[in-house]
Design a protein around this motif. Structure first.
Motif, PDB file in Angstrom:
ATOM      1  N   PRO A  65      32.274  57.274  45.506  1.00  0.00           N
ATOM      2  CA  PRO A  65      31.887  58.198  46.458  1.00  0.00           C
ATOM      3  C   PRO A  65      30.427  58.403  46.353  1.00  0.00           C
ATOM      4  CG  PRO A  65      34.121  58.891  45.605  1.00  0.00           C
ATOM      5  CD  PRO A  65      33.534  57.773  44.517  1.00  0.00           C
ATOM      6  N   GLY A  66      29.623  58.206  47.540  1.00  0.00           N
ATOM      7  CA  GLY A  66      28.237  58.448  47.496  1.00  0.00           C
ATOM      8  C   GLY A  66      27.620  57.287  47.178  1.00  0.00           C
ATOM      9  N   ASP A  67      28.084  56.041  46.864  1.00  0.00           N
ATOM     10  CA  ASP A  67      27.434  54.650  46.718  1.00  0.00           C
ATOM     11  C   ASP A  67      27.019  54.079  48.114  1.00  0.00           C
ATOM     12  OD1 ASP A  67      27.586  54.960  43.960  1.00  0.00           O
ATOM     13  OD2 ASP A  67      29.194  53.350  43.923  1.00  0.00           O
ATOM     14  N   ARG A  68      25.767  53.302  48.121  1.00  0.00           N
ATOM     15  CA  ARG A  68      25.753  52.813  49.400  1.00  0.00           C
ATOM     16  C   ARG A  68      25.676  51.149  49.102  1.00  0.00           C
ATOM     17  NH1 ARG A  68      22.512  56.152  53.021  1.00  0.00           N
ATOM     18  NH2 ARG A  68      22.361  58.096  51.923  1.00  0.00           N
ATOM     19  N   PRO A  69      26.792  50.621  49.069  1.00  0.00           N
ATOM     20  CA  PRO A  69      26.974  49.167  48.748  1.00  0.00           C
ATOM     21  C   PRO A  69      26.501  48.110  49.514  1.00  0.00           C
ATOM     22  CG  PRO A  69      29.021  50.103  49.599  1.00  0.00           C
ATOM     23  CD  PRO A  69      28.348  51.205  49.528  1.00  0.00           C
ATOM     24  N   LEU A  70      26.178  48.490  50.863  1.00  0.00           N
ATOM     25  CA  LEU A  70      25.538  47.601  51.744  1.00  0.00           C
ATOM     26  C   LEU A  70      24.278  48.343  52.389  1.00  0.00           C
ATOM     27  CD1 LEU A  70      28.490  46.852  53.840  1.00  0.00           C
ATOM     28  CD2 LEU A  70      27.656  45.385  52.184  1.00  0.00           C
ATOM     29  N   ALA A  71      23.147  47.438  51.946  1.00  0.00           N
ATOM     30  CA  ALA A  71      21.750  48.084  52.429  1.00  0.00           C
ATOM     31  C   ALA A  71      21.495  47.838  53.734  1.00  0.00           C
ATOM     32  CB  ALA A  71      20.813  47.360  51.364  1.00  0.00           C
ATOM     33  N   ALA A  72      20.892  48.648  54.385  1.00  0.00           N
ATOM     34  CA  ALA A  72      19.976  48.310  55.516  1.00  0.00           C
ATOM     35  C   ALA A  72      19.232  47.322  55.596  1.00  0.00           C
ATOM     36  CB  ALA A  72      19.289  49.472  56.101  1.00  0.00           C
ATOM     37  N   GLY A  73      19.332  46.390  56.682  1.00  0.00           N
ATOM     38  CA  GLY A  73      18.528  45.265  56.969  1.00  0.00           C
ATOM     39  C   GLY A  73      19.269  44.072  56.455  1.00  0.00           C
ATOM     40  N   ARG A  74      20.305  44.089  55.983  1.00  0.00           N
ATOM     41  CA  ARG A  74      21.473  42.986  55.458  1.00  0.00           C
ATOM     42  C   ARG A  74      22.198  42.550  56.656  1.00  0.00           C
ATOM     43  NH1 ARG A  74      23.479  42.643  49.969  1.00  0.00           N
ATOM     44  NH2 ARG A  74      24.998  40.899  49.823  1.00  0.00           N
ATOM     45  N   ARG A  75      22.111  41.112  56.781  1.00  0.00           N
ATOM     46  CA  ARG A  75      22.906  40.332  57.772  1.00  0.00           C
ATOM     47  C   ARG A  75      24.483  40.404  57.373  1.00  0.00           C
ATOM     48  NH1 ARG A  75      22.171  37.591  62.351  1.00  0.00           N
ATOM     49  NH2 ARG A  75      19.897  37.622  61.740  1.00  0.00           N
ATOM     50  N   LEU A  76      25.088  40.647  58.132  1.00  0.00           N
ATOM     51  CA  LEU A  76      26.865  40.879  57.625  1.00  0.00           C
ATOM     52  C   LEU A  76      27.352  39.656  57.807  1.00  0.00           C
ATOM     53  CD1 LEU A  76      27.229  44.425  59.783  1.00  0.00           C
ATOM     54  CD2 LEU A  76      27.043  44.046  57.173  1.00  0.00           C
ATOM     55  N   GLY A  77      27.802  39.108  56.658  1.00  0.00           N
ATOM     56  CA  GLY A  77      28.643  37.929  56.538  1.00  0.00           C
ATOM     57  C   GLY A  77      30.164  38.280  56.020  1.00  0.00           C
ATOM     58  N   PRO A  78      30.716  37.325  55.770  1.00  0.00           N
ATOM     59  CA  PRO A  78      32.254  37.606  55.480  1.00  0.00           C
ATOM     60  C   PRO A  78      32.429  38.704  54.206  1.00  0.00           C
ATOM     61  CG  PRO A  78      32.010  35.351  55.781  1.00  0.00           C
ATOM     62  CD  PRO A  78      30.821  35.932  55.710  1.00  0.00           C
ATOM     63  N   ALA A  79      31.501  38.414  53.103  1.00  0.00           N
ATOM     64  CA  ALA A  79      31.667  39.413  52.115  1.00  0.00           C
ATOM     65  C   ALA A  79      31.268  40.771  52.509  1.00  0.00           C
ATOM     66  CB  ALA A  79      30.893  38.990  50.774  1.00  0.00           C
ATOM     67  N   GLU A  80      30.325  41.048  53.193  1.00  0.00           N
ATOM     68  CA  GLU A  80      29.700  42.245  53.656  1.00  0.00           C
ATOM     69  C   GLU A  80      30.884  42.929  54.420  1.00  0.00           C
ATOM     70  OE1 GLU A  80      26.294  40.029  52.246  1.00  0.00           O
ATOM     71  OE2 GLU A  80      27.858  39.533  53.730  1.00  0.00           O
ATOM     72  N   LEU A  81      31.634  42.178  55.393  1.00  0.00           N
ATOM     73  CA  LEU A  81      32.677  42.792  56.081  1.00  0.00           C
ATOM     74  C   LEU A  81      33.724  43.251  55.339  1.00  0.00           C
ATOM     75  CD1 LEU A  81      32.406  40.685  59.486  1.00  0.00           C
ATOM     76  CD2 LEU A  81      31.426  42.778  59.101  1.00  0.00           C
ATOM     77  N   GLY A  82      34.109  42.373  54.411  1.00  0.00           N
ATOM     78  CA  GLY A  82      35.075  42.919  53.526  1.00  0.00           C
ATOM     79  C   GLY A  82      34.817  43.978  52.840  1.00  0.00           C
ATOM     80  N   VAL A  83      33.556  44.400  52.114  1.00  0.00           N
ATOM     81  CA  VAL A  83      33.309  45.653  51.385  1.00  0.00           C
ATOM     82  C   VAL A  83      33.344  46.860  52.624  1.00  0.00           C
ATOM     83  CG1 VAL A  83      31.277  46.894  50.607  1.00  0.00           C
ATOM     84  CG2 VAL A  83      31.691  44.606  49.934  1.00  0.00           C
TER      85      VAL A  83
END
Length: 406
Positions: free
Chosen positions: A147-165
């Motif tokens: 809780p409190g983590d930001r595992p996806l950074a702003a400016g990142r293009r969302l691919g399959p792994a990012e959508l899974g996160v």
């Protein structure tokens, strides 16, 4: 003053052009919320804050037996029960017992280790397990996300792994940048769309299909202006109209020094030219400017030059306007399987393919008009301005198309 009457400036080095673009451009794509399931290929506008723990509890990383490591030894352990994913153990753990457990199942309090099933010797009502260190084959609560983590950074293009996160965080929607609106045009009286038979002197336009595919892959919405003839008035009218409704204009052809190359004069009249001509091969006549407030990227007419210019310059332009944090493409040192001499002062990008022995060989046809040289290649070599000779075995920087066109 007409462009042909001007003293052309020295070609700009690629790194200097990219630095100028970085200074000139800023994100223009506003943020909007979209369903996570529809966010593939979009650029994240803000980093979501995790409200959950992933995994939510200590759990088994493998199928096997959950035990307390201190209980392991030569004697059989009685079987205490069975734990499957989604079905936590209902009763308290019995000391000195082993529990059949499956991947992803929560590890009960009092047990600290999972012994993989292949190492177990099962007996009626018991199991013999070898010694194992505490914590073996256990995924700890929060080891992926706390809780409190930001595992996806702003400016990142969302691919399959990012959508899974995002899904693992329980997010049903994400803040993303809207898609860029890009106007696309080819210029030249000789160009025709595929289909009808060509007239004498005619060519089918390969540049717009190539650029449409690249732009669509990078998430842009495309307004196809078609083929604009070599007439300054028509060119000016179409570009001015496009500038009013788009974030970027991309053209091919008409940016060189010929009598029918009108792009530079039209852009200078309607806005401003920031640079024209780069010290690269292929792709020297690359123009960047503005029509009013709208950026314009003018690419050469030869299709290989179009692809190289779009990969090296156009991709960073789109990233900057779209708010994407795009790292530069990685260059891999590969031994050369060829000898080559080049002039100093110009950065060259020959098409090359990787051989079975791990070296780079040149594609035979080096013409900037031969797209077949691209389809036969795995990427580009990046030969610096100061480098004048490559001998067999020398390391050469290799840019894969997967990196360049991502």
């Amino acid at each position: 003053m007409a462009p042909s009457d001007q003293s052309p400036a020295a070609p700009l080095r690629l790194d200097a052009a990219l630095a100028l673009l970085h200074r000139d451009l800023a994100a223009v794509a506003e943020a909007e919320n979209v369903a996570t399931a529809q966010a593939g290929g979009r650029v994240l506008a803000a980093a979501p804050v995790a409200a959950v723990t992933v995994p939510p509890a200590d759990c088994a990383a493998m199928d096997g037996w959950a035990v307390r490591a201190a209980d392991l030894g030569p004697d059989p352990l009685p079987v205490g029960g069975r734990i499957a994913a989604g079905h936590p153990l209902a009763a308290p753990v019995r000391p000195g017992h082993a529990y059949r457990i499956f991947t992803g199942a929560p590890l009960p309090a009092g047990l600290d280790t999972v012994v993989v099933q292949e190492e177990a010797e099962e007996r009626p009502g018991a199991v013999v397990l070898p010694p194992s260190p505490p914590g073996a084959n256990v995924r700890r609560a929060g080891e992926s996300v706390a809780p409190g983590d930001r595992p996806l950074a702003a400016g990142r293009r969302l691919g399959p792994a990012e959508l899974g996160v995002a899904a693992a965080l329980g997010l049903t929607e994400l803040p993303v940048r809207r898609r860029l609106r890009v106007a696309l045009a080819s210029t030249g009286d000789e160009l025709h769309d595929p289909g009808p038979a060509l007239p004498p002197g005619g060519l089918y336009d390969a540049n717009r299909p190539l650029l449409r595919a690249l732009l669509a892959g990078w998430g842009a919405e495309i307004a196809d202006l078609g083929i604009i003839p070599d007439r300054p008035d028509r060119l000016a009218a179409r570009l001015a109209e496009a500038a009013a409704g788009c974030d970027l204009i991309v053209t091919s052809g008409g940016a060189s020094v010929g009598a029918e190359d009108h792009l530079r004069g039209v852009v200078a009249r309607l806005g401003a030219v920031r640079f024209w001509r780069l010290a690269i091969k292929p792709g020297k006549p690359v123009l960047f400017g503005r029509i009013g407030a709208t950026p314009l990227l003018g690419l050469p007419g030869n299709p290989v030059s179009v692809l190289v210019g779009m990969a090296l310059v156009g991709r960073p332009v789109l990233a900057r306007l779209g708010g994407e944090d795009l790292p530069p493409p990685r260059r891999f040192a590969v031994p050369a399987a060829f000898a080559l001499r080049k002039g100093a002062g110009r950065r060259e990008f020959p098409r090359a393919r990787l051989t079975a022995d791990g070296t780079a060989s040149l594609v035979p046809n080096d013409s900037s008009g031969a797209l077949t040289a691209v389809t036969a290649a795995d990427g580009l070599l990046d030969l610096a301005e100061e480098r004048t000779e490559i001998r067999p075995g020398d390391p050469v920087p290799f840019l894969t198309f997967a990196e360049l066109l991502r």
